[in-house]
Design an enzyme around this catalytic site. Sequence first.
Site, short mmCIF file in Angstrom:
data_model
loop_
_atom_site.label_atom_id
_atom_site.label_comp_id
_atom_site.label_asym_id
_atom_site.label_seq_id
_atom_site.Cartn_x
_atom_site.Cartn_y
_atom_site.Cartn_z
N GLY A 15 -27.18 24.24 50.81
CA GLY A 15 -27.39 24.88 49.51
C GLY A 15 -27.38 23.86 48.39
O GLY A 15 -26.49 23.01 48.32
N ALA A 16 -28.41 23.93 47.53
CA ALA A 16 -28.51 22.97 46.42
C ALA A 16 -28.57 23.68 45.08
O ALA A 16 -29.37 23.37 44.22
CB ALA A 16 -29.73 22.07 46.62
N GLY A 18 -25.80 25.12 41.89
CA GLY A 18 -24.80 24.42 41.10
C GLY A 18 -23.65 23.87 41.92
O GLY A 18 -23.24 22.72 41.75
N GLY A 20 -23.43 23.32 45.31
CA GLY A 20 -23.87 22.33 46.30
C GLY A 20 -24.16 20.99 45.64
O GLY A 20 -23.77 19.93 46.13
N PHE A 120 -18.30 36.64 24.64
CA PHE A 120 -18.80 37.20 25.90
C PHE A 120 -17.85 38.29 26.37
O PHE A 120 -16.72 38.39 25.89
CB PHE A 120 -18.89 36.09 26.96
CG PHE A 120 -20.24 35.95 27.57
CD1 PHE A 120 -21.27 35.33 26.88
CD2 PHE A 120 -20.51 36.47 28.84
CE1 PHE A 120 -22.53 35.20 27.45
CE2 PHE A 120 -21.77 36.34 29.42
CZ PHE A 120 -22.77 35.71 28.72
N ASP A 222 -27.06 33.64 53.49
CA ASP A 222 -27.18 32.87 54.73
C ASP A 222 -25.83 32.31 55.19
O ASP A 222 -25.53 32.32 56.39
CB ASP A 222 -28.20 31.74 54.56
CG ASP A 222 -29.60 32.28 54.25
OD1 ASP A 222 -29.84 33.47 54.54
OD2 ASP A 222 -30.43 31.53 53.73
N GLN A 241 -20.60 43.14 41.81
CA GLN A 241 -20.71 43.36 40.36
C GLN A 241 -22.05 43.98 40.01
O GLN A 241 -23.11 43.48 40.41
CB GLN A 241 -20.57 42.03 39.63
CG GLN A 241 -20.79 42.16 38.13
CD GLN A 241 -20.16 41.02 37.36
OE1 GLN A 241 -20.76 39.97 37.18
NE2 GLN A 241 -18.93 41.21 36.95
N HIS A 243 -24.29 44.37 36.93
CA HIS A 243 -24.43 43.87 35.57
C HIS A 243 -24.92 45.01 34.70
O HIS A 243 -25.88 45.69 35.06
CB HIS A 243 -25.41 42.70 35.55
CG HIS A 243 -25.36 41.91 34.28
ND1 HIS A 243 -25.78 42.43 33.07
CD2 HIS A 243 -24.93 40.65 34.02
CE1 HIS A 243 -25.60 41.51 32.13
NE2 HIS A 243 -25.09 40.42 32.67
N LEU A 253 -32.56 40.34 34.89
CA LEU A 253 -31.34 40.22 34.10
C LEU A 253 -31.60 40.03 32.61
O LEU A 253 -32.47 39.27 32.21
CB LEU A 253 -30.54 39.03 34.63
CG LEU A 253 -29.27 38.62 33.86
CD1 LEU A 253 -28.19 39.67 34.03
CD2 LEU A 253 -28.77 37.27 34.34
N THR A 255 -29.07 38.84 29.60
CA THR A 255 -27.73 38.29 29.50
C THR A 255 -26.78 39.11 28.62
O THR A 255 -27.19 39.70 27.62
CB THR A 255 -27.75 36.84 28.96
OG1 THR A 255 -26.39 36.40 28.78
CG2 THR A 255 -28.45 36.75 27.61
N GLU A 256 -25.51 39.06 29.02
CA GLU A 256 -24.44 39.63 28.21
C GLU A 256 -24.36 38.90 26.87
O GLU A 256 -23.81 39.41 25.90
CB GLU A 256 -23.14 39.43 28.99
CG GLU A 256 -21.95 40.19 28.53
CD GLU A 256 -20.83 40.08 29.57
OE1 GLU A 256 -20.94 40.76 30.61
OE2 GLU A 256 -19.89 39.32 29.37
N ARG A 287 -17.67 43.68 32.65
CA ARG A 287 -18.89 44.28 33.18
C ARG A 287 -18.66 45.55 33.99
O ARG A 287 -19.44 46.49 33.91
CB ARG A 287 -19.62 43.25 34.03
CG ARG A 287 -20.18 42.15 33.18
CD ARG A 287 -20.84 41.08 34.01
NE ARG A 287 -21.39 40.05 33.12
CZ ARG A 287 -21.89 38.90 33.52
NH1 ARG A 287 -21.91 38.60 34.82
NH2 ARG A 287 -22.36 38.03 32.66
N HIS A 354 -25.62 42.41 40.75
CA HIS A 354 -25.78 41.08 40.16
C HIS A 354 -25.02 39.99 40.90
O HIS A 354 -25.51 38.89 41.06
CB HIS A 354 -25.28 41.16 38.71
CG HIS A 354 -25.40 39.89 37.94
ND1 HIS A 354 -26.60 39.24 37.79
CD2 HIS A 354 -24.48 39.15 37.27
CE1 HIS A 354 -26.42 38.14 37.05
NE2 HIS A 354 -25.14 38.06 36.73
N GLU A 388 -20.86 31.09 44.79
CA GLU A 388 -20.89 32.54 45.00
C GLU A 388 -20.63 32.93 46.45
O GLU A 388 -20.08 33.99 46.73
CB GLU A 388 -22.22 33.14 44.53
CG GLU A 388 -22.22 34.68 44.57
CD GLU A 388 -23.42 35.31 43.88
OE1 GLU A 388 -24.12 34.61 43.13
OE2 GLU A 388 -23.66 36.52 44.10
N ARG A 399 -15.83 39.92 38.28
CA ARG A 399 -15.96 38.61 37.64
C ARG A 399 -16.24 38.76 36.15
O ARG A 399 -16.96 39.65 35.73
CB ARG A 399 -17.12 37.83 38.29
CG ARG A 399 -17.44 36.53 37.59
CD ARG A 399 -18.46 35.71 38.34
NE ARG A 399 -19.80 36.26 38.32
CZ ARG A 399 -20.63 36.20 37.27
NH1 ARG A 399 -20.23 35.67 36.14
NH2 ARG A 399 -21.85 36.69 37.37
#
Lengths: 589, 233
Positions: A15-16, A18, A20, A120, A222, A241, A243, A253, A255-256, A287, A354, A388, A399
């Site tokens: 996984g690449a 954030g 990873g 937020f 996965d 969650q 959203h 989405l 955003t909040e 949320r 979400h 995640e 969250r």
Amino acid sequence: MANVAKRQFDAVIVGAGGAGMRAALQLSEAGLKTAVLSKVFPTRSHTVAAQGGISASLGNVQEDKWEWHMYDTVKGSDWLGDQDAIEFMCKTAPEAVIELEHFGMPFDRVESGRIYQRPFGGHTANFGEKPVQRACAAADRTGHALLHTLYQRNVRANTQFFVEWMALDLIRDADGDVVGVTALEMETGEVYVLHAKAVLFATGGAGRIYAASTNAFINTGDGLGMCARAGIPLEDMEFWQFHPTGVAGAGVLITEGVRGEGGILLNGNGERFMERYAPTLKDLAPRDFVSRCMALEVLEGRGAGKNKDHVLLKLDHLGPEVINHRLPSIREIAIKFAGVDPIKEPIPVIPTTHYQMGGIPTNYLGEVMVPKGDNPEVRVNGFYAAGECACASVHGANRLGTNSLLDLVVFGKSAGDSMIDFIKRERPVHKPLPENAADYSLSRIARLENQTGGEEVNDVRSAMQKTIQLRAGVFRNSENMALGVKEIAEVAERAKRTQIKDKSKVWNTARIEALELDNLIEAAVATMIAADARKESRGAHSHDDFQKRDDDNWMKHSLFFSHDRHLDYKPVHTKPLTVDYIPPKERTF
Amino acid sequence: MKMQFKIYRYNPDVDAKPYMQDCEVELEPTDKKLLDALVRLKVVDDTLSFRRSCREGVCGSDAMNINGKNGLACVTDVAGLKQPVEIRPLPGLPVIRDLIVDMTQFFKQYNSIKPYVINDTPPPSHERLQSPKDREELDGLYECILCACCSTSCPSFWWNPDKFVGPAGLLAAYRFIADTRDTATNERLDNLEDPYRLFRCHSIMNCVDVCPKHLNPTKAIGKIKELMVKRIA
């Protein structure tokens, strides 16, 4: 072993996104031979879609403290979050965000030259007293800015990416230790064994188990599937969650941060209904809470639109300047996917799946922890998870917005550090691969290749998504969930007989989707069974027949074991690292 | 609603050469974007191969040539598309299969401009300060999603994909030149001082025309050229 090519690395990261890439940076810069596998080019990972911000108590706009951030996170989690992990994350947040800035992330700025911060959901000053500006933002493209910055930094560090490789299965030896993964090179269709001293899963969530989701096509759980098949339990999978603001109909989405900038929710009567439910935080309550209020408004006949099936997100009063400057992508999304220009009209929104709060059980060091005998948490040697797909658990039952991006960089880094330490101290040389390391993956592919009279992948996936959508939604009840358990078991049987027409080797996306479905199904079954079992309401798990949180019986994490589909439980960590325990209380906003 | 397509097909496992396939698909009322239609086509014929992920125009996976113009399938409305909708892979890059191209060269060029902030002074304990005005210089530069719509619509890139950096890479080059935190402007200009790398841009502006994020690589390239000229003067 069949004739399968082998490659050897110090570390393999799957996984690449954030998490990873943050871990990869740590390992590459430490000089370890690291392979980063990704189904997509790194900047296409779903982190890219995060919008509103990343939380840290920098206090650039208003006074803030990490202790307040910690309190909000614990309360947001409805006291299911592990307080040691939460303390670690909130205390580390400022340095993690500053580090991103030093990496070159293009944050928005305030006049002093420091990072811009916006309010937020659930972010408060002084333990719930009033809203605080804690979300560090790059317009409404914070995830994009973060992901591209981490990719760029990895280019600088010469990280070795295996782009468009899909990991298939985890390789464990006779001791249960992790020694590598099998993987499919998508361009050639070849299967490889990747032998490693340490393996990190940073595979993201499984939001695609639902029919309506803000998640990308690639979010197929996965890592969860690979764990489930390798005998590693999945934690807290009943907590999903919703959203509050997905574009009605499209699921995309919003955003909040829109509400952070001053946007408000209106029902069909034009009433700002959140004032009734949450007098202090109003539209900026967490949320799970806002989503339930919205669903209630619709259920009680106060929805908007022809079918009264959604509510409205109004932001025209912010003016074109704020919208174009702080929320440019939101405007674009609203025009493209809802057909409205938010400078003039409100956006139709509904709660949309979400984020997966549960996942692979880890501690705050990113080490995967499973029960063994009487001990609920024993380390799986050589195995790490972050982001995640992992459950540290900092998000507990719900969250807080902007804690996801924070989770990625904080635990990506700590997992990377743990791996470096493990490789240096405990596994300086590779542990041997088991004789049959690739057999299981090859048999899965051969089964798919030779299946006759089977099921269409799309049909089974749709049946799964329909079931989960209907049986594990915002509001849940015993009867509905019991039906869901039965139905998802039937779908899981069908998933064992999927069939594809495309038998070619090169870039066979039909095969990839079938393999992804194997993973989705594991997440879906875990979700349904864990949800059905939890006889209380907590965070995102809202149970009509048990409407109160029940700390005496249910302040505990669920652990789902796939092989016999049984559930086990383990205690919530109530001991923070240095500060006092934050005891449970009623959650009002 | 029925929709007619003409789609470029090539599977190296079975096809001697590429061909255009005529096909038709029945769309549901919820199928608003071209990607929805392609996903529906794939349900009927699972051999049709294309990349896709976020389906909201931010990951950059599903760039393709749609009725002669590069764009993202997920943000292209099906309503208004001339039929049969002719879909081809991005031009100028080697085709691996169907709509999937080999993007190695594109990313090689991107990496060649050193796409990261260079600043050798030790960072302070807080942010490297940047005024809102200085930060605004990055607007219109940092939002690139690396979909390659621009570079693969550029004749100069088609001719010299190995030598010309291309609009996406040059936009990124200027993004770092424009960043007040970056101290390597001279080094970056040296890196582009070459008959091909920068100067093959002839301001044809196809890149601006196709960018799904409404960015303007030509303008960024113009700014780099200006800096080059200033440096000589």
